[in-house]
Scaffold this motif. Structure first.
Motif, mmCIF file in Angstrom:
data_model
loop_
_atom_site.group_PDB
_atom_site.id
_atom_site.type_symbol
_atom_site.label_atom_id
_atom_site.label_comp_id
_atom_site.label_asym_id
_atom_site.label_seq_id
_atom_site.Cartn_x
_atom_site.Cartn_y
_atom_site.Cartn_z
ATOM 1 N N LEU A 126 0.896 -0.986 0.312
ATOM 2 C CA LEU A 126 -0.083 -0.040 0.027
ATOM 3 C C LEU A 126 0.593 1.027 0.180
ATOM 4 N N ASP A 127 2.087 1.048 0.010
ATOM 5 C CA ASP A 127 3.072 1.861 -0.428
ATOM 6 C C ASP A 127 3.159 2.913 1.623
ATOM 7 N N LEU A 128 2.656 2.771 2.346
ATOM 8 C CA LEU A 128 2.454 2.922 4.255
ATOM 9 C C LEU A 128 3.878 4.009 3.975
ATOM 10 N N ILE A 129 3.727 4.808 5.269
ATOM 11 C CA ILE A 129 4.973 5.708 5.719
ATOM 12 C C ILE A 129 4.610 5.488 7.207
ATOM 13 N N ARG A 130 5.852 4.880 7.719
ATOM 14 C CA ARG A 130 5.284 4.874 9.421
ATOM 15 C C ARG A 130 5.144 6.259 10.029
ATOM 16 N N ARG A 131 4.737 6.110 11.259
ATOM 17 C CA ARG A 131 4.242 7.166 12.547
ATOM 18 C C ARG A 131 5.384 8.279 12.169
ATOM 19 N N GLU A 132 6.030 8.256 12.306
ATOM 20 C CA GLU A 132 7.855 8.693 12.628
ATOM 21 C C GLU A 132 8.124 9.660 11.930
ATOM 22 N N GLU A 133 8.487 8.437 10.309
ATOM 23 C CA GLU A 133 8.370 9.717 9.005
ATOM 24 C C GLU A 133 7.166 10.945 8.629
ATOM 25 N N PHE A 134 5.562 10.418 9.577
ATOM 26 C CA PHE A 134 5.235 11.408 9.317
ATOM 27 C C PHE A 134 4.915 12.252 9.858
ATOM 28 N N GLU A 135 5.461 12.772 10.957
ATOM 29 C CA GLU A 135 5.960 13.756 12.152
ATOM 30 C C GLU A 135 6.387 13.804 11.648
ATOM 31 N N ALA A 136 8.037 13.966 10.918
ATOM 32 C CA ALA A 136 8.701 14.438 10.573
ATOM 33 C C ALA A 136 8.766 15.135 9.194
ATOM 34 N N LEU A 137 7.547 15.010 8.609
ATOM 35 C CA LEU A 137 7.382 15.565 7.418
ATOM 36 C C LEU A 137 6.380 16.859 7.214
ATOM 37 N N LYS A 138 5.733 16.177 8.214
ATOM 38 C CA LYS A 138 4.699 17.631 9.063
ATOM 39 C C LYS A 138 5.714 18.598 9.603
ATOM 40 N N ALA A 139 6.311 18.669 10.807
ATOM 41 C CA ALA A 139 6.725 19.485 11.155
ATOM 42 C C ALA A 139 8.010 20.080 9.712
ATOM 43 N N GLU A 140 8.357 19.793 9.191
ATOM 44 C CA GLU A 140 8.779 20.494 8.103
ATOM 45 C C GLU A 140 7.667 21.639 7.067
ATOM 46 N N VAL A 141 7.012 21.016 7.009
ATOM 47 C CA VAL A 141 6.482 21.579 6.761
ATOM 48 C C VAL A 141 5.436 22.467 6.382
ATOM 49 N N ALA A 142 5.281 22.454 8.092
ATOM 50 C CA ALA A 142 5.207 23.616 9.099
ATOM 51 C C ALA A 142 6.096 24.474 9.328
ATOM 52 N N ALA A 143 7.125 24.023 9.559
ATOM 53 C CA ALA A 143 8.590 25.510 9.373
ATOM 54 C C ALA A 143 8.268 25.777 7.829
ATOM 55 N N LEU A 144 8.337 24.896 6.854
ATOM 56 C CA LEU A 144 8.538 25.694 5.830
ATOM 57 C C LEU A 144 7.153 26.858 5.365
ATOM 58 N N ARG A 145 5.845 26.259 6.119
ATOM 59 C CA ARG A 145 4.560 27.573 5.814
ATOM 60 C C ARG A 145 4.785 28.636 6.913
ATOM 61 N N GLY A 146 6.054 28.451 8.235
ATOM 62 C CA GLY A 146 5.919 29.724 8.153
ATOM 63 C C GLY A 146 7.516 29.848 7.735
ATOM 64 N N GLU A 147 8.305 30.163 6.917
ATOM 65 C CA GLU A 147 9.361 30.209 6.022
ATOM 66 C C GLU A 147 8.442 31.518 5.210
ATOM 67 N N LEU A 148 7.226 30.463 4.637
ATOM 68 C CA LEU A 148 6.286 30.970 3.371
ATOM 69 C C LEU A 148 6.057 33.071 3.893
ATOM 70 N N GLU A 149 5.709 32.639 4.762
ATOM 71 C CA GLU A 149 4.284 33.512 5.640
ATOM 72 C C GLU A 149 5.752 34.871 5.705
ATOM 73 N N ALA A 150 6.817 34.415 6.655
ATOM 74 C CA ALA A 150 7.374 34.987 6.645
ATOM 75 C C ALA A 150 8.371 36.161 4.985
ATOM 76 N N LEU A 151 8.493 35.493 4.271
ATOM 77 C CA LEU A 151 9.477 35.845 2.992
ATOM 78 C C LEU A 151 7.429 36.422 2.713
ATOM 79 N N ARG A 152 6.150 36.146 2.634
ATOM 80 C CA ARG A 152 5.619 37.341 2.163
ATOM 81 C C ARG A 152 5.400 38.430 2.925
ATOM 82 N N GLY A 153 5.538 37.855 4.076
ATOM 83 C CA GLY A 153 5.698 39.485 4.814
ATOM 84 C C GLY A 153 7.054 40.957 4.344
ATOM 85 N N GLN A 154 7.358 40.214 4.057
ATOM 86 C CA GLN A 154 8.720 40.677 3.377
ATOM 87 C C GLN A 154 8.478 41.448 1.935
ATOM 88 N N ALA A 155 7.583 40.529 0.978
ATOM 89 C CA ALA A 155 7.604 40.759 -0.288
ATOM 90 C C ALA A 155 7.276 42.267 0.013
#
Length: 76
Positions: free
Chosen positions: A44-73
C-alpha cells in the motif's frame, strides 16, 4: 501419601506436551500475521508514524518561512 499411577503420569506428560505445542503454534500464527501485515503495508506504500511526524514538522517550518517571505515582499 502419594501414589504413582503410570496412566495419570502419561496424561500429565501429554497435557504438558499439548500445551507446549499450542503455545508454539500461537507464536507461529502471530509471526505469520505480522509478516502478512508488513507485506500488505509495503504494497500500500504506507509510511511510518515517525516519517509522517517529521514531514509534518518540515511542512510547518516551510509554511512559517513562506509567511515570513510574504511579509517581506513589496505589495503589488
Amino acid at each position: 501419601m502419594q501414589t504413582q499411577n503410570p496412566f495419570l503420569d502419561e496424561i500429565a506428560k501429554l497435557t504438558t506436551a499439548a500445551m507446549g505445542m499450542a503455545q508454539a503454534a500461537s507464536e507461529e500464527a502471530k509471526s505469520a500475521f505480522r509478516a502478512q501485515a508488513d507485506r500488505a503495508a509495503a504494497e500500500l506504500d504506507l509510511i511510518r508514524r515517525e516519517e509522517f511526524e517529521a514531514l509534518k514538522a518540515e511542512v510547518a517550518a516551510l509554511r512559517g518561512e513562506l509567511e515570513a517571505l510574504r511579509g517581506q515582499a513589496p505589495n503589488v
